[in-house]
Design a protein around this motif. Structure first.
Motif, PDB file in Angstrom:
ATOM      1  N   ALA A 156     -27.114 -98.594  12.672  1.00 35.30           N
ATOM      2  CA  ALA A 156     -27.082 -98.723  14.132  1.00 35.30           C
ATOM      3  C   ALA A 156     -26.888 -97.368  14.814  1.00 35.30           C
ATOM      4  O   ALA A 156     -25.987 -96.610  14.475  1.00 35.30           O
ATOM      5  N   GLU A 157     -27.757 -97.106  15.774  1.00 30.84           N
ATOM      6  CA  GLU A 157     -27.593 -95.983  16.688  1.00 30.84           C
ATOM      7  C   GLU A 157     -27.360 -96.607  18.063  1.00 30.84           C
ATOM      8  O   GLU A 157     -28.146 -97.449  18.500  1.00 30.84           O
ATOM      9  N   VAL A 158     -26.294 -96.196  18.727  1.00 33.17           N
ATOM     10  CA  VAL A 158     -25.905 -96.834  19.979  1.00 33.17           C
ATOM     11  C   VAL A 158     -26.721 -96.264  21.132  1.00 33.17           C
ATOM     12  O   VAL A 158     -26.542 -95.113  21.533  1.00 33.17           O
ATOM     13  N   ARG A 159     -27.623 -97.091  21.644  1.00 34.59           N
ATOM     14  CA  ARG A 159     -28.416 -96.688  22.813  1.00 34.59           C
ATOM     15  C   ARG A 159     -27.554 -96.815  24.069  1.00 34.59           C
ATOM     16  O   ARG A 159     -27.402 -95.875  24.823  1.00 34.59           O
ATOM     17  N   ASN A 160     -27.004 -98.014  24.302  1.00 33.36           N
ATOM     18  CA  ASN A 160     -26.171 -98.279  25.479  1.00 33.36           C
ATOM     19  C   ASN A 160     -24.867 -98.903  25.028  1.00 33.36           C
ATOM     20  O   ASN A 160     -24.865 -99.829  24.216  1.00 33.36           O
ATOM     21  N   GLU A 176     -25.887 -93.019  23.528  1.00 35.88           N
ATOM     22  CA  GLU A 176     -26.808 -92.250  24.368  1.00 35.88           C
ATOM     23  C   GLU A 176     -26.440 -92.419  25.836  1.00 35.88           C
ATOM     24  O   GLU A 176     -26.453 -91.461  26.609  1.00 35.88           O
ATOM     25  N   HIS A 177     -26.145 -93.667  26.217  1.00 35.65           N
ATOM     26  CA  HIS A 177     -25.756 -94.002  27.587  1.00 35.65           C
ATOM     27  C   HIS A 177     -24.515 -94.882  27.516  1.00 35.65           C
ATOM     28  O   HIS A 177     -24.383 -95.705  26.612  1.00 35.65           O
ATOM     29  N   ALA A 178     -23.632 -94.721  28.489  1.00 37.76           N
ATOM     30  CA  ALA A 178     -22.424 -95.544  28.537  1.00 37.76           C
ATOM     31  C   ALA A 178     -22.240 -96.082  29.949  1.00 37.76           C
ATOM     32  O   ALA A 178     -22.590 -95.420  30.928  1.00 37.76           O
ATOM     33  N   PHE A 179     -21.690 -97.289  30.012  1.00 35.33           N
ATOM     34  CA  PHE A 179     -21.516 -97.978  31.287  1.00 35.33           C
ATOM     35  C   PHE A 179     -20.089 -98.504  31.384  1.00 35.33           C
ATOM     36  O   PHE A 179     -19.565 -99.072  30.425  1.00 35.33           O
ATOM     37  N   LEU A 180     -19.491 -98.322  32.544  1.00 39.91           N
ATOM     38  CA  LEU A 180     -18.156 -98.824  32.821  1.00 39.91           C
ATOM     39  C   LEU A 180     -18.294-100.108  33.626  1.00 39.91           C
ATOM     40  O   LEU A 180     -18.975-100.139  34.651  1.00 39.91           O
ATOM     41  N   VAL A 181     -17.661-101.164  33.136  1.00 41.72           N
ATOM     42  CA  VAL A 181     -17.759-102.486  33.754  1.00 41.72           C
ATOM     43  C   VAL A 181     -16.446-102.792  34.467  1.00 41.72           C
ATOM     44  O   VAL A 181     -15.377-102.759  33.857  1.00 41.72           O
ATOM     45  N   ARG A 182     -16.551-103.090  35.746  1.00 35.61           N
ATOM     46  CA  ARG A 182     -15.400-103.512  36.556  1.00 35.61           C
ATOM     47  C   ARG A 182     -15.795-104.814  37.222  1.00 35.61           C
ATOM     48  O   ARG A 182     -16.604-104.813  38.151  1.00 35.61           O
TER      49      ARG A 182
END
Length: 190
Positions: A156-160, A176-182
């Motif tokens: 596994a390579e983490v895309r998002n 590669e990309h990261a998202f913060l969820v609120r």
């Protein structure tokens, strides 16, 4: 293989599932009540990111070794819990879900197994506790998430990567990309 990876609590699930389980379970067994002040202290330290992995293991040890081992098989309790709490899965996830998603969570496997089955998710990693001894077999927390991801899914390579917490900094770094969820708001942070 490039995949999307998601934290579970406060990311896909609205709230902390283990906290919700303990609050739900305490109505069924008053024997847990003496442990609630200690568990509340642990919860606060966790929420404020005041733990290292080693400190988290030590903090949970007394509860796990004295009470958890007496709880018995929790599969039926998990089914009953999710019957009431499945509605707390955030709708946005269903809209973006892919068959190859990986969920990685500090929540224990006895609780994750049932909801992952219901959601049709086959690739997930959670913390695991030996029910006979109350000792952690694995703690899926902070930098350990990266170690476990590589151990269970080496291709596994983490895309998002989606998370609610900077405790997941190690996972953010390998994505590669990261998202913060609120809540239902999702903001790209990398």
């Amino acid at each position: 293989m490039k995949v999307n990876v998601y934290d579970f609590d406060n990311t896909i699930y609205r709230g902390e599932s283990l906290v919700d389980f303990i609050l739900w379970y305490m109505r069924r067994d008053p024997g847990i009540w003496p442990h609630l002040p200690g568990l509340a202290c642990i919860g606060i330290k966790d929420a404020l990111h005041l733990f290292t992995v080693e400190q988290a293991v030590a903090a949970y040890a007394a509860f796990l070794e004295s009470y958890y081992v007496k709880m018995g098989d929790l599969r039926e309790s998990s089914v009953q819990f999710w019957d009431r709490h499945e509605k707390k899965i955030k709708p946005w996830y269903a809209a973006v879900r892919r068959e190859d998603d990986i969920i990685i969570s500090g929540t224990t496997d006895f609780l994750l197994d049932e909801i992952m089955r219901r959601m049709g998710i086959h690739r997930y990693i959670g913390s695991s506790i030996d029910p006979a001894t109350g000792k952690f077999r694995r703690l899926c927390f902070m930098e350990n998430k990266v170690t476990l991801l590589h151990a269970y899914y080496p291709e596994a390579e983490v895309r998002n990567f989606y998370t609610d917490s900077m405790n997941d900094r190690a996972m953010i770094e390998i994505a590669e990309h990261a998202f913060l969820v609120r809540g239902s708001r999702i903001r790209q942070i990398k």
